[in-house]
Design an enzyme around this catalytic site. Structure first.
Site, PDB file in Angstrom:
ATOM      1  N   PHE A  30     -19.203  14.526 -25.837  1.00  0.00           N
ATOM      2  CA  PHE A  30     -18.859  13.647 -26.957  1.00  0.00           C
ATOM      3  C   PHE A  30     -18.780  12.182 -26.550  1.00  0.00           C
ATOM      4  CE2 PHE A  30     -14.484  13.141 -25.531  1.00  0.00           C
ATOM      5  CZ  PHE A  30     -14.321  14.273 -24.744  1.00  0.00           C
ATOM      6  N   ARG A  90     -13.973  15.122 -33.632  1.00  0.00           N
ATOM      7  CA  ARG A  90     -13.260  16.189 -32.911  1.00  0.00           C
ATOM      8  C   ARG A  90     -13.694  17.500 -33.551  1.00  0.00           C
ATOM      9  NH1 ARG A  90     -10.535  14.167 -28.168  1.00  0.00           N
ATOM     10  NH2 ARG A  90     -12.709  14.585 -27.728  1.00  0.00           N
ATOM     11  N   PHE A 132      -7.825  21.373 -24.577  1.00  0.00           N
ATOM     12  CA  PHE A 132      -8.163  19.952 -24.625  1.00  0.00           C
ATOM     13  C   PHE A 132      -9.387  19.760 -23.727  1.00  0.00           C
ATOM     14  CE2 PHE A 132      -8.203  15.482 -23.534  1.00  0.00           C
ATOM     15  CZ  PHE A 132      -8.341  14.983 -24.816  1.00  0.00           C
ATOM     16  N   THR A 133     -10.250  18.826 -24.114  1.00  0.00           N
ATOM     17  CA  THR A 133     -11.565  18.668 -23.478  1.00  0.00           C
ATOM     18  C   THR A 133     -11.486  18.550 -21.953  1.00  0.00           C
ATOM     19  OG1 THR A 133     -11.370  16.311 -23.969  1.00  0.00           O
ATOM     20  CG2 THR A 133     -12.630  17.643 -25.529  1.00  0.00           C
ATOM     21  N   TYR A 184       0.836  -1.207   0.000  1.00  0.00           N
ATOM     22  CA  TYR A 184       0.000   0.000   0.000  1.00  0.00           C
ATOM     23  C   TYR A 184       0.871   1.256   0.000  1.00  0.00           C
ATOM     24  CZ  TYR A 184      -3.741   3.261   0.972  1.00  0.00           C
ATOM     25  OH  TYR A 184      -4.633   4.293   0.876  1.00  0.00           O
ATOM     26  N   LYS A 210      -0.591   7.475 -23.419  1.00  0.00           N
ATOM     27  CA  LYS A 210      -0.229   7.765 -24.813  1.00  0.00           C
ATOM     28  C   LYS A 210       1.263   7.480 -25.009  1.00  0.00           C
ATOM     29  CE  LYS A 210      -4.222  10.212 -24.316  1.00  0.00           C
ATOM     30  NZ  LYS A 210      -4.978  10.282 -23.058  1.00  0.00           N
ATOM     31  N   ASP A 220       1.297  20.129 -20.563  1.00  0.00           N
ATOM     32  CA  ASP A 220       0.578  18.878 -20.819  1.00  0.00           C
ATOM     33  C   ASP A 220       1.500  18.045 -21.706  1.00  0.00           C
ATOM     34  OD1 ASP A 220      -0.898  16.773 -21.758  1.00  0.00           O
ATOM     35  OD2 ASP A 220      -2.748  17.912 -21.989  1.00  0.00           O
TER      36      ASP A 220
HETATM   37  N1  F0G Z   1      -4.315  15.809 -22.326  1.00  0.00           N
HETATM   38  C1  F0G Z   1      -4.294  15.380 -23.597  1.00  0.00           C
HETATM   39  C2  F0G Z   1      -3.538  16.159 -24.624  1.00  0.00           C
HETATM   40  C3  F0G Z   1      -5.003  14.222 -23.948  1.00  0.00           C
HETATM   41  O1  F0G Z   1      -4.989  13.815 -25.206  1.00  0.00           O
HETATM   42  C4  F0G Z   1      -5.732  13.528 -22.950  1.00  0.00           C
HETATM   43  C5  F0G Z   1      -6.528  12.354 -23.287  1.00  0.00           C
HETATM   44  C6  F0G Z   1      -5.711  14.021 -21.639  1.00  0.00           C
HETATM   45  C7  F0G Z   1      -4.981  15.157 -21.371  1.00  0.00           C
HETATM   46  C8  F0G Z   1      -6.476  13.344 -20.538  1.00  0.00           C
HETATM   47  O2  F0G Z   1      -5.860  12.206 -20.173  1.00  0.00           O
HETATM   48  O3  F0G Z   1      -7.510  10.415 -20.790  1.00  0.00           O
HETATM   49  O4  F0G Z   1      -5.556   9.934 -19.287  1.00  0.00           O
HETATM   50  O5  F0G Z   1      -7.443  11.286 -18.466  1.00  0.00           O
HETATM   51  N2  F0G Z   1      -6.845  12.066 -24.471  1.00  0.00           N
HETATM   52  C9  F0G Z   1      -7.575  10.903 -24.918  1.00  0.00           C
HETATM   53  C10 F0G Z   1      -7.755  10.991 -26.401  1.00  0.00           C
HETATM   54  C11 F0G Z   1      -8.843  10.650 -24.184  1.00  0.00           C
HETATM   55  O6  F0G Z   1      -8.439  10.120 -26.954  1.00  0.00           O
HETATM   56  O7  F0G Z   1      -7.212  11.886 -27.034  1.00  0.00           O
HETATM   57  P1  F0G Z   1      -6.648  10.884 -19.644  1.00  0.00           P
END
Ligand code: F0G
Length: 466
Positions: free
Chosen positions: A454, A387, A129-130, A77, A263, A220
């Site tokens: 989305f 997108r 970014f979303t 843990y 990624k 990021d």
């Molecule tokens: N920042 C970027 C540039 C991303 O592409 C993503 C996730 C995140 C942050 C968030 O990270 O998913 O680990 O919580 N992108 C995925 C995509 C969902 O399909 O582009 P996460």
């Protein structure tokens, strides 16, 4: 130069020792599946998908070394040895002093936003970014896009479309005051722009301006190695640097980072927050125990952290990154050569179809990118994602729909998963859909959730309700 010039192609620097069968669903199955999914590719079941280009997130193939590392999972843990391996990897490859593990990228975004943003603050960034923007807004901030205009033009050939327009950033600082800007959010290989890179010279300019005003940069770094590849191949000054050196140099010009390790870092789950400020780190790891888990695992299993530490080192390997970006370029060029409109230049993690030019007969309110992603799935079982208008969501103050310049379908390539023959099938399917583009109609919302719509929205064909 070294290896790169000698290589005849981007051929994979590995061979395959385990396979996962995939199935091509019949045309009738595909039609039913997309209808059942409300024309949202996120709502398809993966068993109904042939080639899955929904995302490069968590979908990569791990190496034999990473799988071996999984067996070394120390599931204590507290104080797992895998955490210390991860910490060493972050220090060595990225140069940040402190690391707080999180379950994935948005866990890190949540913590940094809560810690640094106050009600009424502004967070400039090189395109939204979303999840990043949502966490900034939930913390009371307002995202301000300061990317160069070329980033919003799919046909611009600018080699560094993720660059910050320093004039826009400077104007914002003068307008709202540096004390209302808790940090500047800089992404490498900007996802929503089409996987486009920022140059080191631009980052250094941004650094100079923000340091002058005492504003930190939060990076990021989700696709930092891919960005480094473009710096190496496009920014003369760095052509003799290794990918690893360029990655470290990028990080050196920032104060902290959020990472979705799913990624670049070649793992199926995981992320972290990293920084150099000890006081901020103490607060972040305290918040980690509230939302993620103890500060030496942050929502990951010990084995996940081990695979991640190994994945980080593999991600900066020259041959790996050459093959990774090379495969994306291969697909992009094939689709471009067929005359299909895409975002230029081809990015690092996917090929982005320009749905506005692909389906010029549809208004943006008829959701051309959403409709195109659904159509591509019906054609071949290839899963992509929207997108554009749907991803952009609504303005947080007015609740009005945002109409982004870019209305795209992303064909995202998982790392080390698909072959050149798979890429050929994808290109053929895109061309087939392009040939009958005039028959493709629009979609409308029938269900829209409150956050990150989305992922879960449902749609119906316009004028075709059952
Ligand atoms: N920042 C970027 C540039 C991303 O592409 C993503 C996730 C995140 C942050 C968030 O990270 O998913 O680990 O919580 N992108 C995925 C995509 C969902 O399909 O582009 P996460």
């Amino acid at each position: 130069m070294s290896n790169d010039e000698q290589r005849r192609s981007w051929a994979e620097p590995y061979k395959i020792k385990m396979v996962e069968p995939v199935r091509i669903p019949s045309e009738q199955e595909r039609e039913e599946a997309i209808r059942d999914a409300g024309y949202n590719t996120f709502l398809l079941q993966s068993r109904d998908v042939y080639i899955d280009l929904l995302t490069d997130s968590g979908t990569s193939a791990m190496s034999d070394q990473q799988w071996a590392g999984m067996m070394l999972g120390d599931e204590s843990y507290a104080g797992s040895r895998n955490f210390y391996h991860l910490q060493d990897a972050v220090r060595h490859f990225y140069g940040y002093d402190f690391v707080v593990p999180t379950h994935q990228g948005r866990g890190a975004e949540h913590i940094i936003s809560k810690l640094m943003i106050e009600e009424g603050d502004y967070i400039p960034g090189n395109m939204y970014f979303t999840t990043t923007k949502l966490h900034q807004e939930l913390a009371g901030g307002t995202f301000v896009d300061v990317i160069i205009d070329e980033a919003h033009d799919p046909q611009s050939e600018h080699p560094f479309k993720a660059n910050v327009d320093v004039g826009k950033l400077s104007d914002l600082i003068n307008e709202v005051g540096a004390d209302r800007i808790p940090y500047v959010s800089i992404a490498t290989a900007v996802n929503m722009a089409g996987g486009q890179p920022i140059s080191l010279s631009n980052l250094k300019e941004v650094r100079e301006l923000t340091q002058h005003h005492g504003i930190p940069i939060i990076h990021d770094m989700t696709r930092v190695a891919e960005n480094a590849y473009f710096i190496k191949t496009r920014e003369d000054e760095y052509s003799n640097w290794s990918i690893a050196e360029i990655v470290r140099e990028i990080c050196r010009h920032t104060d902290g980072a959020t990472m979705s390790a799913k990624k670049d870092a070649l793992v199926n789950i995981g992320g972290f927050l990293a920084m150099n400020d000890k006081e901020l780190f103490e607060r972040a790891r305290n918040m980690c125990v509230v939302y993620e888990g103890l500060h030496t695992y942050g929502g990951m299993a010990g084995r996940d952290m081990e695979a991640l530490a190994i994945g980080i080192s593999e991600s900066v390997d020259e041959d790996h990154i050459h093959a990774r970006v090379g495969q994306v370029q291969y697909l992009g060029e094939k689709i471009m050569d067929a005359g299909v409109p895409v975002v230029h230049p081809i990015g690092s993690h996917g090929v982005f179809l320009d749905a506005k030019r692909f389906l010029p007969h549809l208004d943006q309110d008829e959701l051309p990118a959403q409709a195109l992603a659904a159509e591509l799935y019906v054609d071949s079982g290839v899963r992509s994602m929207e997108r554009g208008f749907v991803s952009a969501g609504r303005d947080k103050d007015t609740d009005e729909n945002i109409h982004p310049e870019l209305e795209l379908v992303r064909l995202t390539i998982p790392r080390r998963v698909y072959t050149q023959a798979h890429m050929d099938v994808v290109a053929e399917s895109v061309e087939a859909v392009y040939d009958r583009r005039e028959e493709i109609g629009g979609l409308e919302f029938v269900y829209e959730p409150e956050y990150l719509r989305f992922f879960q929205s449902r749609f119906e064909k316009i004028n075709q309700q059952a």
